[in-house]
Design a protein around this motif. Structure first.
Motif, PDB file in Angstrom:
ATOM      1  N   HIS A  24      51.634 128.142  71.413  1.00  0.00           N
ATOM      2  CA  HIS A  24      50.912 129.401  71.331  1.00  0.00           C
ATOM      3  C   HIS A  24      49.417 129.200  71.594  1.00  0.00           C
ATOM      4  O   HIS A  24      48.783 129.960  72.330  1.00  0.00           O
ATOM      5  CB  HIS A  24      51.139 130.026  69.951  1.00  0.00           C
ATOM      6  N   GLU A  37      48.778 128.563  75.292  1.00  0.00           N
ATOM      7  CA  GLU A  37      48.953 129.791  76.076  1.00  0.00           C
ATOM      8  C   GLU A  37      47.749 130.710  75.928  1.00  0.00           C
ATOM      9  O   GLU A  37      47.270 131.301  76.911  1.00  0.00           O
ATOM     10  CB  GLU A  37      50.236 130.517  75.644  1.00  0.00           C
ATOM     11  N   HIS A  88      47.945 137.393  79.541  1.00  0.00           N
ATOM     12  CA  HIS A  88      49.094 136.604  79.101  1.00  0.00           C
ATOM     13  C   HIS A  88      49.264 135.337  79.934  1.00  0.00           C
ATOM     14  O   HIS A  88      49.148 135.392  81.159  1.00  0.00           O
ATOM     15  CB  HIS A  88      50.393 137.417  79.230  1.00  0.00           C
ATOM     16  N   VAL A 103      52.310 132.263  79.980  1.00  0.00           N
ATOM     17  CA  VAL A 103      53.579 131.816  79.414  1.00  0.00           C
ATOM     18  C   VAL A 103      53.822 130.394  79.904  1.00  0.00           C
ATOM     19  O   VAL A 103      53.953 130.164  81.121  1.00  0.00           O
ATOM     20  CB  VAL A 103      54.738 132.747  79.851  1.00  0.00           C
ATOM     21  N   ALA A 150      52.845 127.176  84.100  1.00  0.00           N
ATOM     22  CA  ALA A 150      52.577 128.414  83.368  1.00  0.00           C
ATOM     23  C   ALA A 150      52.624 129.595  84.324  1.00  0.00           C
ATOM     24  O   ALA A 150      52.283 129.466  85.503  1.00  0.00           O
ATOM     25  CB  ALA A 150      51.222 128.366  82.675  1.00  0.00           C
ATOM     26  N   THR A 163      50.911 133.321  84.665  1.00  0.00           N
ATOM     27  CA  THR A 163      49.844 134.168  84.136  1.00  0.00           C
ATOM     28  C   THR A 163      50.017 135.588  84.675  1.00  0.00           C
ATOM     29  O   THR A 163      50.466 135.784  85.807  1.00  0.00           O
ATOM     30  CB  THR A 163      48.449 133.641  84.542  1.00  0.00           C
ATOM     31  N   ALA A 200      55.307 139.604  81.302  1.00  0.00           N
ATOM     32  CA  ALA A 200      55.181 138.400  80.468  1.00  0.00           C
ATOM     33  C   ALA A 200      56.378 138.284  79.529  1.00  0.00           C
ATOM     34  O   ALA A 200      56.927 137.193  79.325  1.00  0.00           O
ATOM     35  CB  ALA A 200      53.876 138.439  79.677  1.00  0.00           C
ATOM     36  N   ARG A 236      59.051 135.259  79.239  1.00  0.00           N
ATOM     37  CA  ARG A 236      59.364 134.590  77.962  1.00  0.00           C
ATOM     38  C   ARG A 236      60.869 134.556  77.712  1.00  0.00           C
ATOM     39  O   ARG A 236      61.420 133.568  77.225  1.00  0.00           O
ATOM     40  CB  ARG A 236      58.679 135.302  76.791  1.00  0.00           C
ATOM     41  N   ARG A 272      62.609 132.068  80.310  1.00  0.00           N
ATOM     42  CA  ARG A 272      62.457 130.624  80.071  1.00  0.00           C
ATOM     43  C   ARG A 272      63.377 130.166  78.942  1.00  0.00           C
ATOM     44  O   ARG A 272      63.545 128.980  78.696  1.00  0.00           O
ATOM     45  CB  ARG A 272      60.998 130.271  79.740  1.00  0.00           C
ATOM     46  N   ARG A 277      61.517 126.043  78.984  1.00  0.00           N
ATOM     47  CA  ARG A 277      60.395 126.057  78.037  1.00  0.00           C
ATOM     48  C   ARG A 277      59.502 124.840  78.267  1.00  0.00           C
ATOM     49  O   ARG A 277      59.954 123.807  78.776  1.00  0.00           O
ATOM     50  CB  ARG A 277      60.933 126.024  76.606  1.00  0.00           C
TER      51      ARG A 277
END
Ligand code: PLP
Length: 386
Positions: free
Chosen positions: A47, A50, A61, A63, A204, A206, A213, A217, A220, A238
């Motif tokens: 977290h 990110e 965001h 991820v 990642a 963005t 986003a 999430r 993944r 992930r």
């Protein structure tokens, strides 16, 4: 300097050892704490990274995912790209750009690149767009931002999503906006050699779009939208806590590392400007982050060999354009279809480039390149020089 003997300096193509040395203890401390708590998947470390990466890019965001390839794949899938769709991208890029499109079930459609930047040529974009085009993937290749104004104008006019491939462009900017903040979504890679690299694989997505986003999430994590509820088929993509913790230690250094790359690039540009090499450009109003410094020469392989003989490492990025790769070969796009991409592939040679390449080392590379070119001229029966 890597001094092998009195007067022999070896310059590798890239050096990650010196980059990590000052950070080893800090990363190890973070990892020790994660190991003691056995917190490997998800949690605060993921977290925190990110949040700070989203702030760095200037989006709402970020991820974290398992690689740049999965970042592209998940971003495209989240825009709705799937079987029956076409996704337009460049013929000259790393294989993963088109591979990710194919893994979504969509078909990659290629366009040629600009002669000066090797990025998507907006003048050729419209001809590649058809009724089935779902997305456009411009690549900020070598760290130079693609011509986003023109790409976005065409995409908006056709109502097509843009997903940036920012795998080589962490910290690059057009004006005061960062790459990764222009499209509906963007994909970054944290492969160790990238401008911001993990201690292993990582990537990642963005975006400013909260819904997109959320879809990434879920994708993944096997398409899970709530515990035991798999809304669609996703992936296991992930990014683990250890990689996120290492990336959080490294991110505050990214701008200084990019500045160091730019200093080395300036030494190269100043020292090689009067040679027969075609040099990379940095357009006005743009911040190039010099992931790679790619020169062009008609006898690229000979130049690479001469430099290897002088202990200068080089690389090829990339020697075969995607339309000529066996995996994407098709009779409708034989050799000659994307001539500018083919020329970059045939003539491009990447000189050493990494933050630890100080001005002395870059100056040494300049000397060796000049000596190699001199040697090649002397060996040519009808030397004309330049
Ligand atoms: C590195 C790279 C990727 C893939 O990233 P991985 O993290 O290696 O999966 C995609 N596109 C470009 C342009 C890259 O350079």
């Amino acid at each position: 300097m890597n001094v092998l003997s009195e007067n022999k300096t070896r310059v590798p193509f890239v050096d990650l050892v010196d980059l990590h040395e000052p950070l080893v203890e800090e990363i190890a401390r973070e990892w020790t704490s994660l190991l003691r708590g056995a917190r490997f998947i998800g949690g605060d470390a993921v977290h925190a990274f990110e949040t700070s990466f989203a702030r760095y890019v200037g989006v709402e965001h970020a991820v974290a995912v398992s690689s740049g390839t999965s970042a592209l794949q998940l971003a495209l899938a989240a825009t709705g790209a799937g079987p029956g769709d076409e996704v337009v991208t460049v013929a000259h890029t790393f294989f993963a750009t088109a591979e990710a499109i194919a893994h979504c079930g969509a078909t990659p459609v290629f366009v040629d690149v600009e002669a000066d930047t090797a990025n998507l040529d907006p003048d050729k974009l419209e001809a590649a767009i058809g009724p089935r085009t779902r997305a456009i993937v411009p690549v900020h290749l070598y760290g130079h931002p693609a011509s986003m104004d023109a790409v976005l104008e065409i995409a908006d006019r056709h109502g097509i999503a843009v997903v940036e491939d920012a795998a080589q462009a962490h910290g690059a900017r057009i004006g005061d906006r960062s790459t990764g903040s222009f499209g509906r979504a963007a994909a970054f890679s944290f492969y160790p050699g990238k401008n911001l690299g993990a201690c292993g694989e990582g990537g990642a997505v963005t975006t400013d779009d909260a819904e997109l986003a959320g879809r990434v999430r879920a994708l993944r994590d096997h398409g899970q939208t709530a515990k035991h509820v798999h809304t669609r088929v996703g992936w296991n993509a992930r990014l683990d806590a250890l990689q996120c913790a290492a990336l959080s230690v490294k991110l505050p250094h990214l701008d200084a590392w990019n500045d160091a790359r730019a200093r080395a690039a300036r030494v190269y540009l100043a020292g090689l400007t009067d040679t027969e090499l075609t040099l990379p450009v940095e357009r006005a109003g743009v911040r190039h982050v010099w992931h790679l410094f790619v020169v062009r020469h008609p006898e690229r392989d000979r130049l690479a060999a001469e430099l290897a003989g002088r202990d200068i490492g080089t690389g090829l990025h990339y020697p075969t354009p995607l339309h000529l790769q066996p995996a994407f070969g098709h009779p409708s796009r034989p050799e000659g279809t994307y001539p500018v991409a083919e020329r970059w592939a045939r003539e491009g040679l990447s000189l050493p480039m990494y933050p630890g390449l100080d001005e002395d080392l870059a100056g040494h590379v300049v000397q060796q390149v000049r000596s190699a070119l001199e040697r090649m001229r002397a060996d040519r029966p009808t030397a004309t020089g330049v």
